[in-house]
Design an enzyme around this catalytic site. Structure first.
Site, short mmCIF file in Angstrom:
data_model
loop_
_atom_site.label_atom_id
_atom_site.label_comp_id
_atom_site.label_asym_id
_atom_site.label_seq_id
_atom_site.Cartn_x
_atom_site.Cartn_y
_atom_site.Cartn_z
N GLU A 1 -37.51 1.32 18.90
CA GLU A 1 -36.42 0.46 18.43
C GLU A 1 -36.25 -0.76 19.35
OE1 GLU A 1 -35.14 0.95 15.59
OE2 GLU A 1 -33.37 -0.34 15.53
N HIS B 1 -41.41 -3.16 14.95
CA HIS B 1 -41.95 -1.80 15.01
C HIS B 1 -43.47 -1.81 14.82
CE1 HIS B 1 -38.30 0.63 15.13
NE2 HIS B 1 -37.80 0.05 14.06
N HIS C 1 -37.54 -7.23 11.85
CA HIS C 1 -37.24 -5.95 12.51
C HIS C 1 -38.41 -4.97 12.33
CE1 HIS C 1 -34.60 -2.56 13.77
NE2 HIS C 1 -35.36 -1.89 12.92
N GLU C 2 -38.81 -4.78 11.07
CA GLU C 2 -39.90 -3.83 10.82
C GLU C 2 -41.20 -4.31 11.46
OE1 GLU C 2 -39.08 -0.94 9.79
OE2 GLU C 2 -37.07 -1.49 9.10
#
Lengths: 492, 492
Positions: free
Chosen positions: A287, A261, A257-258
């Site tokens: 996001e 980003h 997820h990070e």
């Protein structure tokens, strides 16, 4: 030339803001405990300086002069966005910015302390002050709802008037789907809850990060209390993660997820350092990038067709698990307490709860002293679960301690954009899913780079979505994606 | 009240300078490689801001007004020192400060690159520019010798006129002592060159740091290319170290040395954050604190009477070594190439070489293209050894890449002050050496805290030395200490 001077000024403001980001990163990774008070004031001083420069009259004069010049389209976009930022910044008094920054560090430490003691009451006072500050912030702007002013900071243009019906439609679509899933044969994900050594989890995540294109020469991963991504330029974008040795999914998907980003930030134009076009579009688009990697790719069957045999070789526990079992396990739908560990469907209820509570806190209809009860009631109401302590309840998120009110809704918007973008990526990239099955995600990353990352703030979220997919945000993409994916897993 | 306003202004300048220190610390510990260019400009922007504030007219007005107020002695000292700093800062043009800061980051990266390739020529151009900048810096001040202007930055009041005779007397005293030692039975220190695992060395150093009073809640130790201490307030003082698995002494005494610096910074008054009295006196006094822990304590027999049995239990290789053998090994005198690994006696020749070369570079009698040859000749001349590569020769120190010309002499001054302070500590603290033998160094730390740390910049190096020992710096203390210590080890 005024445009050149404007560039210089904007880059200097960016330098200070990136320096603040370094100080924050250090605070949340390696800073010794006694440093808190001095770090708070250092960050506050820099924040005040950045603010002073962001609303200085000579910046305004420079923007006005640049607007008269013969500029390229890109330059024009930079100047127009700079004017927009100036107009927004100049409204906030310097004294307010300083107080907010000072209190943000204090509130963060209060939150950490409250978590350590599993006691919301240790955070309540700092949170109350924070909410007063955010209400004060909202009061400087004229908006239909005070919460709109805060939303706008993260998602330019977003309003309560737009979000209320959006969440309503999510409720209407997802509640029946969740009901269907509840009635189906349940998925067993106990394999994810064996003991997985920290080092093993860390090493596996590092391989995946490398593989999906996260550039470790322009970033690094560390441990932190709460996973986050931070950027000090497109050449230094760092992520953090956390580990639970009894939950294989905690570290890995938070890392992916990070990294989503971070891939966005690493894909911003380095030649536009500090300029609007070199900055991220909005938090919902941000996001969408983390979600598209975490869920559409990272919880997808295609991805694991390639990675699961590798995982099986490295981690013994998975030797006897089938790919289909693993795929079902990592997509198990089950109401739970922790937002960051929630499945893709119930996740939106976690966001909705926070959205509704924040709205109440900011409009003044909910007081922080009643917040814990309201939180617990909402979880009972929407998800049928109730926190037994504060750490897995109201203290789980860092956001409020940071003063980030209006941030949560971008999580849901991001998922919706991700589904829409992914649907179009499949059309745009021949053999996308077969590529992914063979361990090649670079065509996908390149598509994101060219279709989304490279534009920075040139377009609004809505303009960008139209440019990439031909239409504005359409929740149907997400519902179609969800229906087809979970139908396969839950066989309904 | 102007004094209150002055405090506010000085603390804000400190906030920016400490933020720069955080950015530097990160650069030298965890920063990914591609971040270099953006980090350079971030540091440069903050340095320019700090400089602007340090020589702003309203700061001067505030100082002038405070001077008229009814102040305590401490407050008066702060105002007087603030005026001194202002007078010094105002001379440097903003453009120069920005250029120097930008180039400092670039020069650092050129130095790292040159070290990686063991090739001085990759650093020469950046060094040449740096020297031009430092000559330009010196030209803004009126001093007897241009180098004096640079010395003053690290050691207020130090001059070539004072240092030339001091180094001459060191030569006169140390050369005969080194000759005597050379003729004596040589010490075997091969035990230090067994294989010692990084983790083992690290853990042992951490125990010693804890033991001597370094506060890990107000600091931390990390690895870096070149060991250093940095401070972001007295509550956050960090040290770095490096490791050589075939040299037990490399990590440990570098850690103790840096911890000596750190104990000084942790001992500065927190209530004087950002004020002159809350800052270190001078670099020679700073170095006296690192040296007193590294050498007078950390290479002393008393210290190891306590620690050697502990070391023997933890590290097998030392099981059959006697305390006397170990003590001799860690104090072996032998001309060598690396300053930071040199013994206490030949160390001063490493400093002298750099002092003489720097003087030449700054006055223009030596050109960077001839520097490598001059370096190698000087080592041959003074120490009878000649570097076979650049990494163990001219590229070994970080200082010139940082633009720190005039810094090296403070190392020798620090050793001299350390010997003088230690002689008085033995008089002031009953049973000091027997305490140390029993593992108690806290009385010694308290004495340093009260006699030296607590004063910050209140007194000059010379005033402080008189206050603590009754006289100005007297080289005889060091010679007496050296003679008595090495007579015992080399039995002459």
């Amino acid at each position: 030339m005024s445009y050149i001077l404007l560039e210089k000024k904007l880059k200097e403001i960016a330098d200070i803001q990136y320096a603040i980001a370094v100080l924050n990163w250090d605070q949340e990774t390696y800073m010794p405990i006694k440093s808190s008070a001095s770090r708070s004031r250092q960050i506050a001083t820099l924040a005040t300086l950045a603010h002073q420069k962001s609303c200085a009259l000579d910046l305004k004069n420079c923007i006005d002069a640049a607007l008269q010049e013969n500029l390229s389209d890109e330059q024009k976009a930079n100047v127009t966005l700079a004017l927009k930022d100036y107009t927004k910044a100049v409204v906030l008094p310097e004294d307010f910015v300083n107080r907010l920054s000072m209190h943000t560090s204090e509130a963060y430490h209060a939150w950490v302390d409250a978590r350590d003691h599993d006691d919301y009451s240790l955070f309540q006072e700092a949170l109350t002050t924070m909410i007063e500050l955010k209400r004060e912030q909202a009061s400087f702007y004229t908006t239909a709802h005070p919460y709109d002013a805060l939303l706008d900071e993260y998602e330019p243009g977003a309003t309560v008037a737009q979000l209320d019906p959006l969440f309503k439609s999510i409720k209407e679509q997802l509640l029946p789907l969740l009901k269907t899933i509840k009635q189906a044969q349940q998925v067993d994900n106990s394999i994810l809850h064996n003991y997985y050594k920290e080092e093993q989890q860390w090493n596996f995540s590092m391989q995946i990060l490398q593989h999906i294109g996260y550039d470790f020469e322009a970033g690094r991963q560390d441990f932190a209390e709460h996973p986050f991504t931070t950027s000090f330029s497109s050449q230094d974008v760092r992520i953090t993660t956390r580990v639970d040795e009894n939950d294989f999914s905690n570290l890995l998907w938070s890392s992916i997820h990070e990294a989503g980003h971070a891939l966005y930030e690493q894909g911003l134009r380095d030649d536009m350092y500090g300029m609007p076009i070199g900055s991220a579009c909005s938090l919902s688009i941000h996001e969408s990038q983390s979600r598209i990697w975490e869920n559409n790719i990272g919880r997808g069957m295609h991805f694991w067709k390639y990675w699961f045999p590798i995982l099986q070789k490295q981690v013994n526990s998975f030797a006897k698990t089938s790919l289909q079992e693993f795929y079902a396990a990592i997509n198990k739908v089950s109401p739970s307490l922790i937002r960051t560990e929630a499945d893709e469907l119930t996740y939106h209820f976690h966001v909705m709860i926070r959205y509704e509570l924040e709205k109440g806190l900011i409009e003044g209809s909910l007081h922080p002293k009643d917040l814990k009860q309201a939180w617990n009631d909402a979880y009972q109401n929407y998800l049928g679960v109730c926190p037994q302590d504060d750490v897995t309840g109201i203290l789980q998120d860092i956001h409020w301690s940071h003063g980030s009110f209006g941030y949560f809704p971008t999580y849901t918007l991001g998922s919706l954009y991700a589904a829409q973008f992914y649907a179009f990526a499949k059309q745009a990239i021949p053999n996308l899913e077969s590529d992914i099955e063979h361990g090649h995600t670079n065509a996908f990353l390149n598509w994101l780079r060219n279709s989304i990352h490279a534009f920075g703030r040139r377009y609004t979220s809505d303009e960008l979505c139209k440019l990439v997919t031909g239409s504005s945000l359409d929740t149907q993409y997400f519902f179609d994606y969800a229906h087809s994916k979970y139908k396969d897993i839950y066989k309904f």
